[in-house]
Design an enzyme around this catalytic site. Sequence first.
Site, short mmCIF file in Angstrom:
data_model
loop_
_atom_site.label_atom_id
_atom_site.label_comp_id
_atom_site.label_asym_id
_atom_site.label_seq_id
_atom_site.Cartn_x
_atom_site.Cartn_y
_atom_site.Cartn_z
N GLY A 108 2.19 4.96 0.59
CA GLY A 108 2.14 6.19 1.66
C GLY A 108 1.57 5.67 3.05
O GLY A 108 1.29 6.59 3.89
N ASP B 233 14.40 3.04 5.15
CA ASP B 233 13.36 2.17 4.26
C ASP B 233 14.39 1.69 3.12
O ASP B 233 14.37 0.32 2.77
CB ASP B 233 12.33 3.23 3.66
CG ASP B 233 11.45 3.44 4.59
OD1 ASP B 233 11.63 3.50 5.70
OD2 ASP B 233 10.35 4.05 4.17
N PRO C 130 1.05 -1.14 0.01
CA PRO C 130 -0.02 0.04 0.09
C PRO C 130 0.79 0.97 0.11
O PRO C 130 2.13 1.20 0.58
CB PRO C 130 -0.75 -0.16 1.40
CG PRO C 130 -0.85 -1.54 1.65
CD PRO C 130 0.51 -2.12 1.12
N SER D 14 6.85 1.85 0.56
CA SER D 14 6.61 1.30 -0.91
C SER D 14 7.55 2.07 -1.87
O SER D 14 8.01 1.59 -2.85
CB SER D 14 5.26 1.74 -1.16
OG SER D 14 4.84 3.16 -0.92
N GLY E 63 3.54 4.11 5.38
CA GLY E 63 4.56 3.55 6.38
C GLY E 63 5.14 2.05 6.03
O GLY E 63 5.70 1.68 7.00
N LEU E 64 4.82 1.66 4.98
CA LEU E 64 5.47 0.11 4.49
C LEU E 64 6.61 0.45 3.37
O LEU E 64 7.00 -0.39 2.95
CB LEU E 64 4.52 -0.75 3.87
CG LEU E 64 3.17 -0.96 5.11
CD1 LEU E 64 2.31 -1.90 4.32
CD2 LEU E 64 3.76 -1.54 6.31
#
Length: 325
Positions: A112, A162, A110, A117, A114-115
């Site tokens: 935006g 990230d 998904p 992307s 917090g994962l």
Amino acid sequence: MTTSSAPGKVYLFGEHAVVYGEPAVPCAIGRRARVTVEARDDARLRVDSKDLTLDGFTVTYGEAAGTEVNVPQSLVEAATGYVDEAVAQARDAADAPDAGFNVTIESEIPLGAGLGSSAAVVVAGIDAATRELGVELPPEELADRAYQVERDVQDGQASRADTFCSAMGGAVRVEGDDCRRIEAPELPFVVGYDGGAGDTGKLVAGVREIREQYGFAADTVEAIGDIVRHGERILAKGDLDELGRLMNFNHGLLSALGVSSRSLDTMVWAARDAGARGAKLTGAGGGGCIVALDESDGARTALDYTPGCEQAFRAELDTEGVRVE
Ligand code: PMV
């Protein structure tokens, strides 16, 4: 034609405090972005994505290229900023300033929320584009080049977490510019997503403000650092119960710093009530995702039935970082 993929991530511990020099432990998860790159015989770029922005778009741009777009220009610019800069890094790394590409992006992460992307797309994109030009970069260099992309696109507001995590895979420890992989057992993560996203800049600014205003808020930030330092040792031991307790503690402190939300708290409690060993928000907060530790189906099923949870999925620790598909 070359396809590379790279994983998204959750924070096991340490978001926000990492901004003030405390360590953090992000973990790569089994949800990936896949980027396919095909060299063109001109210097143009054509980007296709069903997942990068609203309803998908196709855009051809580059030297004197007309653009064909069906979404607002500002959105296209935001989304293509990452791709543009990733391609610039690949051209630089391969010493091929005039290389053109057709780029296709598919993502299971998904946006935006917090994962990570964008980091996954950038890492996979640089890897695929350099390989297409006959150059193979080590993951550390990919991580560094991807970090430069994020920093440039996000006006200097990026941490290395990230991009390093996505390039290397597994659990990593980030403290300032010092990034390394650390030992971890299998981690049965479950993610709950409220369909929204917090404003990272605003949330970070909010924490900065109360940290300056109150000594106890500064202590709270340091206490998160203490959780991370303790958590690293527990991670090495593989004690999932204790990790869960520390995740709960970390969520409480993030909540005290004002970065949780009703929907995040609701999802955290739904997961805990369903038997998860622990649960916390992940990333900037304000909305977006929570991560729970649960090897049973309990938390995921409970999240499926939790009002405000738009999507729940299992996303276990992925020890593999960027890879060729
Ligand atoms: O929401 P994300 O995955 O971009 O994470 C933000 C993490 C913060 O610590 C809040 C900010 C940062 O740059 O480290």
